[in-house]
Design a protein around this motif. Structure first.
Motif, PDB file in Angstrom:
ATOM      1  N   GLY A 285       0.801  -1.206   0.000  1.00  0.00           N
ATOM      2  CA  GLY A 285       0.000   0.000   0.000  1.00  0.00           C
ATOM      3  C   GLY A 285       0.836   1.259   0.000  1.00  0.00           C
ATOM      4  N   LEU A 286       2.094   1.139   0.467  1.00  0.00           N
ATOM      5  CA  LEU A 286       3.029   2.267   0.429  1.00  0.00           C
ATOM      6  C   LEU A 286       3.866   2.275  -0.845  1.00  0.00           C
ATOM      7  CD1 LEU A 286       4.379   2.246   4.112  1.00  0.00           C
ATOM      8  CD2 LEU A 286       2.499   3.591   3.157  1.00  0.00           C
ATOM      9  N   GLY A 287       3.594   1.328  -1.734  1.00  0.00           N
ATOM     10  CA  GLY A 287       4.381   1.230  -2.961  1.00  0.00           C
ATOM     11  C   GLY A 287       5.690   0.520  -2.771  1.00  0.00           C
ATOM     12  N   LYS A 288       5.776  -0.342  -1.742  1.00  0.00           N
ATOM     13  CA  LYS A 288       7.030  -1.040  -1.433  1.00  0.00           C
ATOM     14  C   LYS A 288       6.980  -2.502  -1.839  1.00  0.00           C
ATOM     15  CE  LYS A 288       8.633   2.665   0.423  1.00  0.00           C
ATOM     16  NZ  LYS A 288       9.696   3.423  -0.255  1.00  0.00           N
ATOM     17  N   GLY A 289       6.490  -2.792  -3.027  1.00  0.00           N
ATOM     18  CA  GLY A 289       6.419  -4.170  -3.494  1.00  0.00           C
ATOM     19  C   GLY A 289       4.982  -4.588  -3.696  1.00  0.00           C
ATOM     20  N   GLY A 290       4.803  -5.619  -4.502  1.00  0.00           N
ATOM     21  CA  GLY A 290       3.484  -6.160  -4.736  1.00  0.00           C
ATOM     22  C   GLY A 290       2.761  -5.589  -5.932  1.00  0.00           C
TER      23      GLY A 290
END
Length: 538
Positions: A285-290
């Motif tokens: 959700g923070l843009g740190k993977g996925g």
């Protein structure tokens, strides 16, 4: 006048979410809150998933009760008679094997007394020191990996000479056996690289005392028991949360929090939301993977203290590979096989051909109980992600190449005795077994989890786990957030306890465990009960 019940939405029907729901519903006989559990998937349990493979009960996710003395998970399993066996054999029903067979790549049997036992004892002493808080942390290399390697170097410099085995030198055998234990540590912690596992934080982690056991009727029995106490319709499956709107200066229509879901599901309003999604989903959700389509987003964004804790803590991937042996005889003679890989080629010894890279950092292949036709190997980090992406046929080829390298039909060691690598007995050897089919977990690539469990990474600390547990809005305020808005106070008081956080990654001493998730669910339920001055909260 009838008072409106506070609306509480719990996000996630895993251990933490169902525990919180169970606790809140039980308070005042379910008459205190308007309660709802939303779950993105189409089943209960989250990272708990019991299955059956080749006639045996296996765990695709959580496997062990980590100590029975005081464990709430053990207490529930005992009270619902889930520890008593039925007609289905289950994973590790005979406990952890005490007689492993350690074999080096190429088929050399590693002497347990000269090499395996001393190196194993060394490794355990080092990790016991780390967990007791006695280990000296090198500020330039603060990870567990560097500490372990320093301990191995000191051991080598202090011990006398020892004999090798065939084409293996003593140092090479020690290196490979020590690395085997490091591979086990990776699956225990989910850290792909032990140099990224914070050494100082190891002393805060706690297990319960007593035996570590598995659950005869399956771990899923625990979550099913918790869910069975909830009224029909309270749990809503197939509701994947995409965004949470919360308020810093007052309430909205129907509550200060609104939840927005994927697809055509209507938004929900709530007074309080308990978020129990995995740390991997929060990172996404923070843009740190996925990927851009994964994760849960917050509007307004999470405050700095919460974002930093999410970013800094580690969250890794651990997968299990179950393999069914061909033939009527099955695995009746297959040992608990510890595999010591060669880490480099040199003149006179070559790595076995055909063993894929993802196999070279697993520590063992063993029956899930003595005599089972089902074998198990564990994988972590990049190797687990590689495993998830392969076809079954590719996995079987890699396993066959490994078995051929470690269980050749006729090899010698030491005095020249022939060894049957499958039965740990001297005598005529036979060909390595063949694998008929496999079943593996896939937690890393599953968008609902994006990993397995958390660890304290270098650069983070146990304090970040405490910050993960803090509700929003933060009662004491966030100094960085106050600086960002010029230290001006909000225009009106924000409704308290809008977003609460539970799950294994929110418990400082029991992170990465099901009992940590359970305790976090109790903690957040009690937080709400105490807020409404329901005095029986304990």
């Amino acid at each position: 006048m009838v008072m409106k019940k506070p609306r509480v939405v719990i996000v996630g029907a895993g251990m933490a979410g169902l525990t919180a729901a169970h606790r809140l519903h039980a308070a005042a006989s379910g008459d205190l809150f308007d309660l709802c559990v939303v779950e993105a998937g189409h089943r209960l349990g989250g990272r708990i998933l019991t299955s059956v493979f080749a006639g045996d009960r296996v765990e695709m996710g959580a496997t062990w009760i980590h100590g029975i003395g005081g464990s709430p998970i053990h207490a529930i399993a005992r009270d619902i008679a889930a520890l008593a066996g039925d007609c289905v054999p289950w994973e590790r029903m005979d406990g952890f094997p005490s007689d492993p067979l350690t074999v080096a790549e190429g088929g050399a049997l590693v002497d347990p007394y000269v090499v395996v036992d001393p190196v194993t004892s060394l490794y355990r002493r080092l990790m016991d020191s780390a967990r007791a808080g006695d280990a000296t942390v090198d500020p330039k290399r603060p990870g567990v990996g560097a500490f372990l390697r320093h301990g191995l170097q000191e051991y080598r410099s202090s011990r006398g000479g020892s004999s090798g085995c065939g084409e293996w030198s003593p140092e090479e055998l020690e290196e490979s056996v020590f690395a085997m234990h490091e591979f086990m540590e990776r699956t225990c912690t989910s850290a792909d690289d032990l140099n990224e596992l914070d050494l100082a934080a190891e002393s805060e982690y706690r297990d319960y005392p007593g035996d570590q056991i598995t659950i005869a009727k399956g771990y899923s029995q625990i979550v099913e028991h918790l869910a069975s106490a909830l009224p029909p319709g309270m749990i809503r499956l197939g509701r994947r949360l995409r965004r949470i709107e919360w308020c810093s200066d007052g309430g909205g229509d129907g509550g200060p929090v609104r939840l927005h879901f994927e697809g055509e599901h209507s938004a929900m309003a709530a007074d309080h939301v308990i978020v129990t999604v995995s740390l991997g989903v929060l990172k996404a959700g923070l843009g740190k993977g996925g990927g851009d389509t994964s994760g849960v987003k917050f509007s307004p964004p999470l405050p700095a203290f919460k974002r930093e804790a999410i970013e800094q803590l580690g969250f890794g991937v651990v997968d299990k590979l179950f393999m069914e042996i061909e033939g009527a005889e099955g695995g009746g003679r297959f040992p608990f096989l510890q595999i010591a890989f060669a880490h480099e080629e040199r003149e006179g010894r070559r790595r076995a051909a055909g063993i894929p890279r993802w196999m070279r950092r697993t520590a063992s292949i063993c029956p899930i109980y003595r005599g089972s036709r089902v074998l198990l190997a564990w994988f972590a980090g990049r190797d687990a992600l590689d495993l998830e992406a392969l076809l079954d046929e590719e996995i079987i080829r890699g396993v066959h190449a490994t078995l051929d390298a470690f269980l050749p039909a006729d090899v010698t060691c030491g005095g020249g005795d022939k060894v049957d690598r499958r039965c740990n007995e001297r005598g005529a050897a036979s060909s390595p077994p063949r694998i008929a089919r496999v079943k593996r977990s896939g937690w890393g690539r599953d968008p609902l989890y994006l990993g397995s469990y958390s660890y304290v990474a270098v650069g983070s600390s146990g304090a970040d786990l405490d910050l993960m547990a803090e509700p929003l809005p933060r009662l004491c305020g966030d100094p960085k957030e106050e600086r960002d808005r010029g230290a001006s106070p909000p225009p009106s008081p924000a409704p308290p306890l809008q977003i609460l956080f539970a799950g294994e990654a929110t418990h400082r001493t029991h992170y990465s465990t099901t009992h940590g998730a359970y305790l976090s669910g109790v903690r957040e339920a009690n937080r709400l009960l105490q807020h409404y001055r329901y005095t029986s909260a304990a």
